[in-house]
Write a protein that holds these residues in place. Structure first.
Motif, short mmCIF file in Angstrom:
data_model
loop_
_atom_site.label_atom_id
_atom_site.label_comp_id
_atom_site.label_asym_id
_atom_site.label_seq_id
_atom_site.Cartn_x
_atom_site.Cartn_y
_atom_site.Cartn_z
N GLY A 1 38.66 38.27 27.06
CA GLY A 1 38.21 39.61 26.75
C GLY A 1 37.37 40.19 27.88
N THR B 1 37.27 42.10 32.94
CA THR B 1 38.18 41.65 31.87
C THR B 1 39.11 40.54 32.35
OG1 THR B 1 38.14 43.88 30.93
CG2 THR B 1 39.95 42.47 30.23
N LYS B 2 39.27 39.53 31.50
CA LYS B 2 40.23 38.45 31.75
C LYS B 2 41.14 38.33 30.52
CE LYS B 2 40.08 36.34 35.05
NZ LYS B 2 40.69 36.77 36.36
N PRO B 3 42.42 37.98 30.71
CA PRO B 3 43.38 37.99 29.58
C PRO B 3 42.96 37.14 28.39
CG PRO B 3 44.56 37.81 31.66
CD PRO B 3 43.08 37.68 31.99
N CYS B 4 42.37 35.97 28.62
CA CYS B 4 42.05 35.07 27.50
C CYS B 4 40.60 35.17 27.03
CB CYS B 4 42.35 33.63 27.89
SG CYS B 4 44.09 33.32 28.19
N CYS C 1 47.26 36.50 27.38
CA CYS C 1 46.83 35.12 27.17
C CYS C 1 47.96 34.39 26.41
CB CYS C 1 45.55 35.10 26.33
SG CYS C 1 45.01 33.44 25.91
N PRO C 2 48.36 33.21 26.88
CA PRO C 2 49.52 32.55 26.26
C PRO C 2 49.23 31.82 24.96
CG PRO C 2 48.73 31.26 28.11
CD PRO C 2 47.84 32.47 28.02
N ILE D 1 39.51 46.87 34.86
CA ILE D 1 40.56 46.86 33.85
C ILE D 1 40.01 47.53 32.60
CG2 ILE D 1 42.07 45.35 32.45
CD1 ILE D 1 42.52 45.00 35.48
N GLY D 2 40.76 48.45 32.02
CA GLY D 2 40.28 49.06 30.78
C GLY D 2 41.01 50.34 30.48
N ILE D 3 40.65 50.92 29.33
CA ILE D 3 41.24 52.19 28.93
C ILE D 3 40.47 53.30 29.65
CG2 ILE D 3 41.73 53.73 26.98
CD1 ILE D 3 41.77 51.16 25.23
N ASN E 1 48.17 35.26 34.10
CA ASN E 1 47.13 34.35 34.58
C ASN E 1 47.78 32.99 34.85
OD1 ASN E 1 47.42 33.12 32.10
ND2 ASN E 1 45.32 33.41 31.44
N ILE F 1 48.18 38.20 37.78
CA ILE F 1 48.03 39.48 37.07
C ILE F 1 47.03 40.41 37.77
CG2 ILE F 1 46.23 38.65 35.45
CD1 ILE F 1 47.76 40.30 33.28
N ASP F 2 45.97 39.85 38.32
CA ASP F 2 44.99 40.71 39.01
C ASP F 2 45.51 41.16 40.37
OD1 ASP F 2 43.05 40.83 36.96
OD2 ASP F 2 42.42 38.79 37.45
N ASN G 1 45.88 41.05 21.95
CA ASN G 1 44.42 41.14 21.81
C ASN G 1 43.89 42.33 22.62
OD1 ASN G 1 44.56 40.32 24.48
ND2 ASN G 1 43.71 38.29 24.13
N ASP G 2 42.58 42.52 22.58
CA ASP G 2 42.01 43.69 23.25
C ASP G 2 42.18 43.63 24.77
OD1 ASP G 2 40.18 46.15 22.87
OD2 ASP G 2 39.28 45.04 24.53
N ALA G 3 42.12 42.42 25.34
CA ALA G 3 42.33 42.32 26.79
C ALA G 3 43.73 42.78 27.16
CB ALA G 3 42.11 40.87 27.25
N VAL H 1 47.59 44.20 39.54
CA VAL H 1 46.76 45.39 39.36
C VAL H 1 46.28 45.90 40.71
CG1 VAL H 1 44.55 46.23 38.42
CG2 VAL H 1 46.01 44.76 37.02
N ALA H 2 45.84 44.98 41.57
CA ALA H 2 45.33 45.39 42.89
C ALA H 2 46.42 46.08 43.71
CB ALA H 2 44.81 44.16 43.64
N HIS I 1 39.10 45.04 40.74
CA HIS I 1 39.63 46.31 40.23
C HIS I 1 39.36 46.34 38.73
CE1 HIS I 1 41.84 47.65 43.81
NE2 HIS I 1 41.99 46.37 44.06
N VAL J 1 45.43 45.05 25.60
CA VAL J 1 45.39 46.51 25.53
C VAL J 1 44.78 47.08 26.82
CG1 VAL J 1 44.31 48.47 24.34
CG2 VAL J 1 45.27 46.59 23.02
N SER J 2 43.71 46.45 27.29
CA SER J 2 43.03 46.93 28.50
C SER J 2 43.95 46.83 29.73
CB SER J 2 41.76 46.11 28.76
OG SER J 2 40.83 46.35 27.73
N TYR J 3 44.64 45.70 29.86
CA TYR J 3 45.56 45.54 31.00
C TYR J 3 46.71 46.55 30.91
CZ TYR J 3 43.56 41.48 33.36
OH TYR J 3 42.74 40.65 34.10
#
Lengths: 91, 173
Positions: free
Chosen positions: A71, A66-69, B31-32, A47-49, B60, B83-84, B106-108, B87-88, A45, B110-112
């Motif tokens: 990018g 995208t992955k959390p750690c 991310c932790p 992930i993004g804006i 994660n 986390i995925d 971080n940007d990820a 979302v699913a 699925h 923001v995306s999530y």
């Protein structure tokens, strides 16, 4: 179609931002589809804006992963079925 | 053979409690690598529980394990999901939440947060922290309540902000 990991894929960008991924697709591909967040390609699925840009080049689909750690990775993989599905929803 | 019928009469307050029990909040962990995340997640789970809201951790593997190891007897931690998978489930409309707290540095993140915000019918609260939270906050363009605090090792500034905002956020459910 299977899962992404079982296919031969190419990584075009690593540790990118959502915006960088979208800009890359819009600047490098003539065929660009905009999909909602959570749109499924293979078993992922997105992930993004939203709207999320997805590129198409022949049988190849180019999309952000995208992955959390780590990018966003921009992935290019040949999946004719996904190309067809993207084109159908854009009609 | 005797048949005994037992009629259970629930007190009026049960309906309210049942409604409260149905309220749920997902804590979408990033991310932790920024230390404040785990302590704030546990703190928020505790505060939500006191307000009758079920807290669910989504993260994660590393983020999930940090939370689970920090609360081995599960005083605060209840359901924990990938986390995925979260979302699913939202994208496939298998479940939804009343509230989503997105942990972002971080940007990820923001995306999530943007993804969850667009998939869920619940309210989105963005907890934006780290070294440069203002820069990160600018990139989050989806409708949400933003809590923006410079915090990396010391959780108190973020905790204090949550204390200010949480009653208001919960009252809107």
């Amino acid at each position: 179609m299977g899962c992404l990991e079982s296919l031969k894929y190419e990584i075009l960008l690593k540790n990118a931002s959502s915006k960088e991924s979208g800009d890359f697709i819009r600047n490098h591909y003539d065929e660009v589809h905009e999909v909602e967040a959570g749109y499924k390609i293979l078993d992922k699925h997105l992930i993004g804006i939203p709207p999320i840009a997805v590129g198409v080049e022949g049988d190849y689909v180019i999309f952000p992963y995208t992955k959390p750690c780590y990018g966003t990775f921009l992935v290019r993989v040949a999946v004719p079925e996904e190309v067809e599905r993207l084109r159908k929803r854009s009609k | 053979m005797h048949t005994v019928t037992v009629q259970v009469v629930r007190p009026i307050g049960d309906d309210i409690q049942k409604k409260a029990a149905e309220r749920s909040a997902v804590l979408l962990l990033g991310c932790p690598q920024v230390p404040v995340q785990t302590s704030i997640a546990l703190y928020l789970l505790s505060m939500l529980r006191k307000k009758g809201i079920k807290g669910i951790i989504a993260g994660n593997p590393a983020a999930r394990r940090l939370v689970e190891v920090s609360d081995p007897d599960h005083h605060y931690v209840g359901e924990v999901i990938d986390i995925d998978r979260c979302v699913a489930d939202l994208a496939e409309k298998k479940r939804d939440f009343s509230l989503c707290f997105a942990f972002i540095h971080n940007d990820a993140g923001v995306s999530y947060a943007a993804t969850i915000g667009s998939l869920s019918g619940g309210s989105l609260v963005a907890l934006i922290y780290g070294e440069h939270p203002e820069d990160v906050a600018e990139t989050l363009t989806v409708p949400c309540e933003k809590i923006v605090v410079k915090a990396t090792h010391n959780p108190m500034p973020l905790k204090n902000k949550i204390d200010e905002v949480l009653p208001w956020v919960v009252s809107n459910l």
